[in-house]
Design a protein around this motif. Structure first.
Motif, mmCIF file in Angstrom:
data_model
loop_
_atom_site.group_PDB
_atom_site.id
_atom_site.type_symbol
_atom_site.label_atom_id
_atom_site.label_comp_id
_atom_site.label_asym_id
_atom_site.label_seq_id
_atom_site.Cartn_x
_atom_site.Cartn_y
_atom_site.Cartn_z
ATOM 1 N N THR A 113 43.779 27.246 31.822
ATOM 2 C CA THR A 113 44.265 28.097 32.903
ATOM 3 C C THR A 113 45.388 28.988 32.369
ATOM 4 O OG1 THR A 113 43.716 26.385 34.496
ATOM 5 C CG2 THR A 113 45.296 28.030 35.211
ATOM 6 N N ASP A 114 45.427 30.237 32.805
ATOM 7 C CA ASP A 114 46.396 31.254 32.392
ATOM 8 C C ASP A 114 46.204 31.770 30.970
ATOM 9 O OD1 ASP A 114 47.695 31.433 34.850
ATOM 10 O OD2 ASP A 114 49.005 29.752 34.361
ATOM 11 N N GLU A 115 45.108 31.389 30.311
ATOM 12 C CA GLU A 115 44.762 31.969 29.013
ATOM 13 C C GLU A 115 43.664 32.996 29.222
ATOM 14 O OE1 GLU A 115 43.750 28.986 26.146
ATOM 15 O OE2 GLU A 115 45.787 28.209 26.069
ATOM 16 N N SER A 116 43.473 33.867 28.246
ATOM 17 C CA SER A 116 42.481 34.933 28.346
ATOM 18 C C SER A 116 41.402 34.791 27.285
ATOM 19 C CB SER A 116 43.149 36.297 28.188
ATOM 20 O OG SER A 116 44.046 36.521 29.235
ATOM 21 N N LEU A 117 40.220 35.334 27.618
ATOM 22 C CA LEU A 117 39.101 35.339 26.694
ATOM 23 C C LEU A 117 38.238 36.555 27.018
ATOM 24 C CD1 LEU A 117 37.546 33.788 24.442
ATOM 25 C CD2 LEU A 117 36.261 32.675 26.273
ATOM 26 N N ALA A 118 37.697 37.189 25.982
ATOM 27 C CA ALA A 118 36.778 38.314 26.166
ATOM 28 C C ALA A 118 35.357 37.770 26.241
ATOM 29 C CB ALA A 118 36.909 39.301 25.021
ATOM 30 N N TYR A 119 34.617 38.225 27.243
ATOM 31 C CA TYR A 119 33.224 37.833 27.440
ATOM 32 C C TYR A 119 32.341 39.064 27.285
ATOM 33 C CZ TYR A 119 34.921 33.543 29.645
ATOM 34 O OH TYR A 119 35.525 32.338 29.898
ATOM 35 N N ARG A 120 31.245 38.917 26.568
ATOM 36 C CA ARG A 120 30.262 39.999 26.524
ATOM 37 C C ARG A 120 29.470 39.989 27.817
ATOM 38 N NH1 ARG A 120 28.007 39.809 20.552
ATOM 39 N NH2 ARG A 120 29.890 40.585 19.579
ATOM 40 N N THR A 121 29.031 41.173 28.196
ATOM 41 C CA THR A 121 28.234 41.290 29.409
ATOM 42 C C THR A 121 27.321 42.496 29.272
ATOM 43 O OG1 THR A 121 28.376 41.224 31.811
ATOM 44 C CG2 THR A 121 29.936 42.682 30.680
ATOM 45 N N ASP A 122 26.514 42.733 30.270
ATOM 46 C CA ASP A 122 25.677 43.936 30.230
ATOM 47 C C ASP A 122 26.393 45.078 30.947
ATOM 48 O OD1 ASP A 122 25.262 43.651 33.005
ATOM 49 O OD2 ASP A 122 23.350 42.650 32.734
ATOM 50 N N ARG A 123 25.831 46.261 30.842
ATOM 51 C CA ARG A 123 26.476 47.449 31.406
ATOM 52 C C ARG A 123 26.616 47.365 32.926
ATOM 53 N NH1 ARG A 123 24.573 52.607 33.002
ATOM 54 N NH2 ARG A 123 22.456 52.007 32.447
ATOM 55 N N MET A 124 25.637 46.793 33.601
ATOM 56 C CA MET A 124 25.686 46.707 35.068
ATOM 57 C C MET A 124 26.854 45.832 35.535
ATOM 58 S SD MET A 124 23.350 48.731 36.010
ATOM 59 C CE MET A 124 22.982 48.376 37.693
ATOM 60 N N VAL A 125 27.033 44.674 34.928
ATOM 61 C CA VAL A 125 28.158 43.797 35.287
ATOM 62 C C VAL A 125 29.466 44.480 34.902
ATOM 63 C CG1 VAL A 125 29.280 41.581 34.815
ATOM 64 C CG2 VAL A 125 26.803 41.670 35.162
ATOM 65 N N PHE A 126 29.507 45.084 33.720
ATOM 66 C CA PHE A 126 30.690 45.796 33.247
ATOM 67 C C PHE A 126 31.117 46.866 34.261
ATOM 68 C CE2 PHE A 126 32.639 49.311 30.890
ATOM 69 C CZ PHE A 126 33.587 48.657 30.118
ATOM 70 N N ASN A 127 30.168 47.634 34.749
ATOM 71 C CA ASN A 127 30.463 48.712 35.692
ATOM 72 C C ASN A 127 30.869 48.211 37.075
ATOM 73 O OD1 ASN A 127 29.972 50.766 33.857
ATOM 74 N ND2 ASN A 127 27.880 51.123 34.552
ATOM 75 N N SER A 128 30.499 46.990 37.419
ATOM 76 C CA SER A 128 30.726 46.496 38.780
ATOM 77 C C SER A 128 32.168 46.060 39.057
ATOM 78 C CB SER A 128 29.764 45.346 39.093
ATOM 79 O OG SER A 128 30.116 44.181 38.371
#
Length: 151
Positions: A113-128
């Motif tokens: 909790t309170d830590e960060s992580l980068a997740y890959r996603t597709d363009r549709m989720v990214f844009n949402s």
């Protein structure tokens, strides 16, 4: 040991293995994570080059000069179909990422909790979603953490 007895014992061992594998899959099923989008990034890779568009609260960084006019506001970083095609023509790989500050832990990726992580996603989720939006999702991906859909 008689051949039939041996074959039956192999079947029993195989069944136990399938049950154990099923139990293991259940134990490692994706967990639901809630958090806040801390940043959004797009990385284009081609050959030895890598360029990033990074939107973080109050800042927008664009490595590739060719794309500087495509984004003007860190609060609204989206990629339409035409821009996606341009990325695909210019780069071998395009990665859309959401950087999430966790309100709940992601035990699969060992993120507290309170830590960060980068997740890959597709363009549709990214844009949402945009920076500062609250999100909830199930994690996927062992080597590269992914968000396939938001809940």
């Amino acid at each position: 040991m008689e051949r039939r007895t041996f074959v039956r014992s192999l079947g029993a061992v195989g069944s136990l293995g399938a049950v154990a594998a099923g139990a293991n899959a259940t134990l490692t099923a994706s967990s639901t994570v809630t958090g806040t989008v801390e940043a959004k990034s797009i990385t284009g890779r081609g050959g030895d080059e890598s360029h990033t568009v990074l939107a973080h609260e109050g800042t927008l960084t664009i490595d590739d000069a060719e794309y500087r006019d495509e984004f003007s506001d860190w609060q609204d970083v989206t990629v339409d179909t035409a821009l996606a095609r341009q990325f695909e023509a210019d780069y071998e790989d395009i990665y859309y990422n959401l950087h999430i500050n966790h309100e709940t832990a992601n035990e699969e990726q060992n993120v507290a909790t309170d830590e960060s992580l980068a997740y890959r996603t597709d363009r549709m989720v990214f844009n949402s979603v945009q920076v500062s939006d609250a999100v909830q999702f199930k994690t996927t991906g062992a080597d590269v953490p992914r968000i396939n859909a938001l809940e």
